[in-house]
Design a protein around this motif. Structure first.
Motif, PDB file in Angstrom:
ATOM      1  N   THR A 184      -0.180   3.000  -1.996  1.00 16.14           N
ATOM      2  CA  THR A 184       0.327   2.946  -0.632  1.00 16.14           C
ATOM      3  C   THR A 184      -0.386   1.843   0.114  1.00 16.14           C
ATOM      4  N   GLU A 193      -1.766   0.691   4.016  1.00 14.47           N
ATOM      5  CA  GLU A 193      -2.235   1.296   5.256  1.00 14.47           C
ATOM      6  C   GLU A 193      -2.704   0.190   6.192  1.00 14.47           C
ATOM      7  N   ASN A 223      -4.272   1.803  -0.853  1.00 16.35           N
ATOM      8  CA  ASN A 223      -4.743   3.068  -1.417  1.00 16.35           C
ATOM      9  C   ASN A 223      -4.180   3.212  -2.826  1.00 16.35           C
ATOM     10  N   SER A 280      -9.686   3.122  -2.613  1.00 18.62           N
ATOM     11  CA  SER A 280      -8.943   2.135  -1.827  1.00 18.62           C
ATOM     12  C   SER A 280      -9.674   0.801  -1.824  1.00 18.62           C
ATOM     13  N   LYS A 303       1.620  10.563   9.267  1.00 17.07           N
ATOM     14  CA  LYS A 303       0.866   9.636   8.413  1.00 17.07           C
ATOM     15  C   LYS A 303      -0.232   8.903   9.184  1.00 17.07           C
ATOM     16  N   THR A 353      -0.287   5.084   7.356  1.00 16.09           N
ATOM     17  CA  THR A 353      -0.103   4.881   5.923  1.00 16.09           C
ATOM     18  C   THR A 353       1.380   4.794   5.578  1.00 16.09           C
TER      19      THR A 353
END
Length: 260
Positions: free
Chosen positions: A21, A23, A57, A63, A176, A251
């Motif tokens: 993901t 962010e 991530n 991360s 999120k 995110t």
């Protein structure tokens, strides 16, 4: 150097791992430093910091984060509890422009809006490149101390590489969105964040302004203590600075399998 950090970040983020993901976030808080004008208080805040970051991530634990921060630290011997420091009477303010690459590890499997854990403590480790220029105010005018060579040193660089480390706590406030708090220290490879390092210079070889700002001990008393070769700084080889920040981030889930 910032281009080098960006290249490393791109290498990190192109590694194919399950559950990736992106962010993005912003941060703000207080800044402080440990050096020749603050030798023993590692949590003394003397300025501000604000900035932003982009994070990849790889899973709920690991991360990679690219940060850009703008901050300021300062100190003045006149406010010290030590009579020796007050007699020395030096002061500085330094603006910090930092780019850093950080590896972050969550102690709990943290996935905002999807995982079972609403929060997690975390630690981080990385490298930073920081531009700095120490300044001081004398009789109402601001002076760039680096160019004056107040200790008779060669002109030192305008940037420094630092080892960055710290810890924090994050909480999924809604959806999120994540709210966090962290404290991170930077061990630099310079002793001139404050323009103070070694011994007093030979004033006869300096400009009048450099001599006046290199030894400010007699401004109030008329008695100057900075004779050539005597100790001016704490003689430690490096300065340290820190950022204490509140962060907020969002995110973006890029793979449905992230939730599996």
């Amino acid at each position: 150097m910032p281009k080098f950090l960006l290249l490393i970040f791109l290498v990190f983020t192109t590694v194919t791992l399950r559950a990736q993901t992106w962010e993005i976030g912003a941060a703000a808080g207080g800044a402080g430093y440990m050096g020749d004008l603050n030798t023993n208080n590692p949590i003394k805040i003397s300025g501000y910091v604000f900035g932003g970051f982009v994070k990849r991530n790889f899973n709920g634990y690991l991360s990679a984060r690219l940060n850009a921060n703008f901050g300021q630290v300062s100190a003045a011997d006149s406010t010290s509890g030590s009579q020796q420091f007050r007699n020395r009477n030096l002061s500085f303010t330094t603006d910090l422009r930092e780019v850093s690459l950080v590896a972050e590890f969550n102690f709990m499997n943290y996935i905002p809006d999807a995982g079972k854990n609403k929060y997690s403590p975390y630690i981080f480790l990385g490298i930073a490149d920081t531009h700095y220029v120490p300044r001081t105010v004398y009789r109402g005018k601001t002076y760039d101390l680096r160019s004056l060579q107040t200790e008779g040193e060669s002109i030192y660089p305008t940037s420094t590489i630092s080892i960055l480390y710290g810890a924090g706590f994050k909480y999924n406030i809604t959806g999120k969105f994540t709210l966090g708090a962290e404290l991170g220290y930077r061990n630099t490879n310079t002793d001139y964040l404050d323009d103070v390092s070694g011994n007093y210079a030979d004033k006869s070889r300096q400009s009048l302004t450099a001599a006046l700002l290199g030894d400010r001990s007699g401004e109030k008393t008329g008695v100057y203590i900075g004779s050539q070769g005597t100790q001016r700084g704490d003689l430690r080889p490096h300065d340290t600075y820190f950022f204490s920040q509140i962060t907020i981030s969002y995110t973006f889930v890029t793979q449905k399998c992230y939730f599996q």
